[in-house]
Enzyme design. Structure first.
Site, PDB file in Angstrom:
ATOM      1  CD  GLU A  11      39.645  60.529  46.871  1.00 27.02           C
ATOM      2  OE1 GLU A  11      39.751  60.975  45.725  1.00 27.02           O
ATOM      3  OE2 GLU A  11      38.859  61.004  47.705  1.00 27.02           O
ATOM      4  CD  GLU A  31      41.207  63.615  50.697  1.00 26.36           C
ATOM      5  OE1 GLU A  31      40.274  64.060  49.996  1.00 26.36           O
ATOM      6  OE2 GLU A  31      42.255  63.135  50.228  1.00 26.36           O
TER       7      GLU A  31
HETATM    8  C1  BG6 Z   1      39.575  63.938  47.014  1.00 21.95           C
HETATM    9  C2  BG6 Z   1      41.029  64.083  46.748  1.00 21.95           C
HETATM   10  O1  BG6 Z   1      39.021  63.418  45.861  1.00 21.95           O
HETATM   11  O2  BG6 Z   1      38.778  65.042  47.248  1.00 21.95           O
HETATM   12  C3  BG6 Z   1      41.572  65.485  46.920  1.00 21.95           C
HETATM   13  O3  BG6 Z   1      41.807  63.166  47.453  1.00 21.95           O
HETATM   14  C4  BG6 Z   1      40.521  66.477  46.489  1.00 21.95           C
HETATM   15  O4  BG6 Z   1      42.752  65.556  46.190  1.00 21.95           O
HETATM   16  C5  BG6 Z   1      39.315  66.340  47.404  1.00 21.95           C
HETATM   17  O5  BG6 Z   1      40.965  67.800  46.456  1.00 21.95           O
HETATM   18  C6  BG6 Z   1      38.205  67.324  47.159  1.00 21.95           C
HETATM   19  O6  BG6 Z   1      37.874  67.380  45.812  1.00 21.95           O
HETATM   20  P1  BG6 Z   1      37.839  68.755  45.039  1.00 21.95           P
HETATM   21  O7  BG6 Z   1      37.635  68.400  43.637  1.00 21.95           O
HETATM   22  O8  BG6 Z   1      36.711  69.520  45.618  1.00 21.95           O
HETATM   23  O9  BG6 Z   1      39.148  69.411  45.299  1.00 21.95           O
END
Ligand code: BG6
Length: 475
Positions: free
Chosen positions: A175, A374
């Site tokens: 990211e 993701e």
């Molecule tokens: C992304 C990241 O921003 O989203 C992860 O690459 C992160 O590291 C994921 O955990 C979800 O965000 P959060 O804040 O809900 O853990």
């Protein structure tokens, strides 16, 4: 059947959010180790030195450093084809500026990757997922210092040379575009090891750090191909598409300009040069990064092999009167509520169609293979009778996979993999909580540190197993 043979179904995590063992076997602290716990209402703080009595959830994570053999058994039971994790840079180079790596750190990833491969799971590895060695941030100012390029290339080539027989897919920076939001120090800190608020012109600082990262990533792409031409090295962005609030042309323009704050990063890494509007913005705002004469050629030579991205939500943009087409922030300051979608317990828009929209937009723009690295729903889970009835998670993922399927079958997008975030519960990045859970596997740890640390299969576990078994045909 929309999903191609060999489609990479799996799950995604990052070292600092699950490994724990933060000071074991010679590991140095990383920028994430000085982040306190937090919540939706209480932002995480960056504390140097560590404060007594404060909680630092990344120090323990879910102790994956020691539990990985059992956790991988569970991934294998679901039928994972791949597992996306990151290497903790400071396990390999504890300060970041050493000449020789820490052998104990390298051995850990040998064991981890061997264990995955023994279960028929191929590792997909991010080189830098919010875990730059702390010393590079404190002693050098993070990525603002060009010397970090050489440090990173040394680290990356060390691990690529070591593991290239075990790892085919590599991702440079997680990211990388998060830092475009300079209004919160958290993003600049984890992406690049500096606090934007300490700079008179935070965007200038951010563009400088990003430039150094682009050059480093390009050098790593070229070096990896030299080490082993079979390797695939991708870049990674957080893809949060901006929709215009209305058909008012000003809203449309506002959304488009907002997207520039995402594409700035992927354009350089996927095309090998800066977009024209970036140059106009540098001129206008005095934010042009300093570049070395050879950088242009380096960027062109080291274009990414694929583009990976996270997709959690979309956002909506509305133009304020008098603010036409002059964007100086991240874009988020124009964001308004979308009346057509629901939100998660943490206020994130739930918009499965946005995943198809993102896939098509990125495919049309770059014509590079895409990897959904993701996606997922952070939710409160209740453990009852040894399981969690997380139908809400199944509904979320199933709707998103179905939109991804349309992107493949109807729009002809080349999607190579799908790795839902936090396939096992991990520490949340933005809030530092463990109770913001994403996993198919429940980990019995609470935010106050209590809990048995045992793992439990949620209902989504069996559901995802079936999705993989049927190669996405039955959701
Ligand atoms: C992304 C990241 O921003 O989203 C992860 O690459 C992160 O590291 C994921 O955990 C979800 O965000 P959060 O804040 O809900 O853990």
């Amino acid at each position: 059947m929309a999903f191609p043979e060999g489609f990479l179904w799996g799950g995604s995590v990052a070292a600092h959010q699950l490994e724990g063992a933060w000071d074991v076997d010679g590991r140095g602290p990383s920028v994430s180790d000085v982040l306190t716990g937090g919540s939706r209402e209480r932002p995480r703080r960056i504390t140097i030195p560590l404060e007594e009595g404060e909680g630092y959830p990344n120090h323990e994570g879910i102790d994956f450093y020691h539990t990985y053999p059992e956790d991988i058994e569970l991934f294998a039971e679901m039928g994972f084809k791949c597992f996306r994790t990151s290497i903790s840079w400071s396990r390999i180079f504890p300060r970041g500026d050493e000449r020789e790596p820490n052998e104990a750190g390298l051995e850990f990833y040998d064991r981890l990757f061997d264990c995955l491969l023994a279960h028929g799971i191929q590792p997909v590895v991010t080189l830098s997922h919010f875990e730059m060695p702390l010393a590079l941030a404190t002693d050098y100012g993070g990525w603002l210092d060009r010397r970090c390029i050489d440090f990173f290339v040394r680290y990356a080539t060390t691990v690529i040379e070591r593991y290239h027989d075990k790892v085919r897919y590599w991702i440079t920076f997680n990211e990388i575009n998060n830092q475009a939001n300079v209004s919160r120090d958290l993003y600049g800190w984890v992406n690049s090891g500096f606090r934007p608020s300490e700079f008179e012109n935070p965007r200038k600082a951010m563009y400088q750090a990003a430039h150094n990262e682009f050059v480093a990533a390009a050098k790593v792409v070229s070096a990896a191909h030299e080490i082993d031409p079979a390797l695939q090295v991708g870049c990674m962005i957080a893809m949060i598409p901006y929709y215009p609030y209305s058909c008012d042309p000003d809203d449309a323009m506002c959304a488009l300009e907002g997207m520039h704050q995402r594409y700035y990063f992927s354009d350089v890494m996927c095309r090998g040069y800066y977009p024209s509007w970036a140059k106009a913005e540098w001129e206008r705002d005095g934010t042009k990064p300093e570049m070395a004469p050879e950088d242009e050629a380096t960027l062109r030579a080291g274009v990414s092999d694929f583009l990976s991205f996270s997709y959690y939500m979309s956002m909506v943009e509305k133009q304020e009167p008098g603010d036409l087409y002059v964007r100086r922030g991240s874009g988020d300051e124009h964001t308004v509520r979308n009346p057509y979608v629901r939100t998660s317990d943490w206020g994130w828009n739930i918009d499965p169609v946005g995943l198809r929209y993102s896939l098509v937009s990125l495919w049309e723009r770059y014509q590079l293979p895409l990897f959904v690295a993701e996606n997922g729903l952070g939710a409160y889970d209740e453990l009852k009778d040894g399981t969690v009835d997380d139908d809400y998670r199944i509904a979320y993922l199933s709707a998103h996979i179905s939109e991804m399927e349309k992107a493949i079958s109807q729009d002809g997008v080349d999607v190579i993999g799908y790795t839902p975030w936090g396939c096992i519960d991990v520490v949340s990045f933005t809030t530092g909580e463990i109770r913001k859970r994403y996993g198919f596997i429940y980990v019995d740890i609470n935010d106050d540190g209590t809990g048995s640390r045992k793992r439990f299969r949620k209902r989504s576990f069996g559901w995802y197993k079936h999705v993989i078994e049927t190669n996405g045909a039955e959701l």
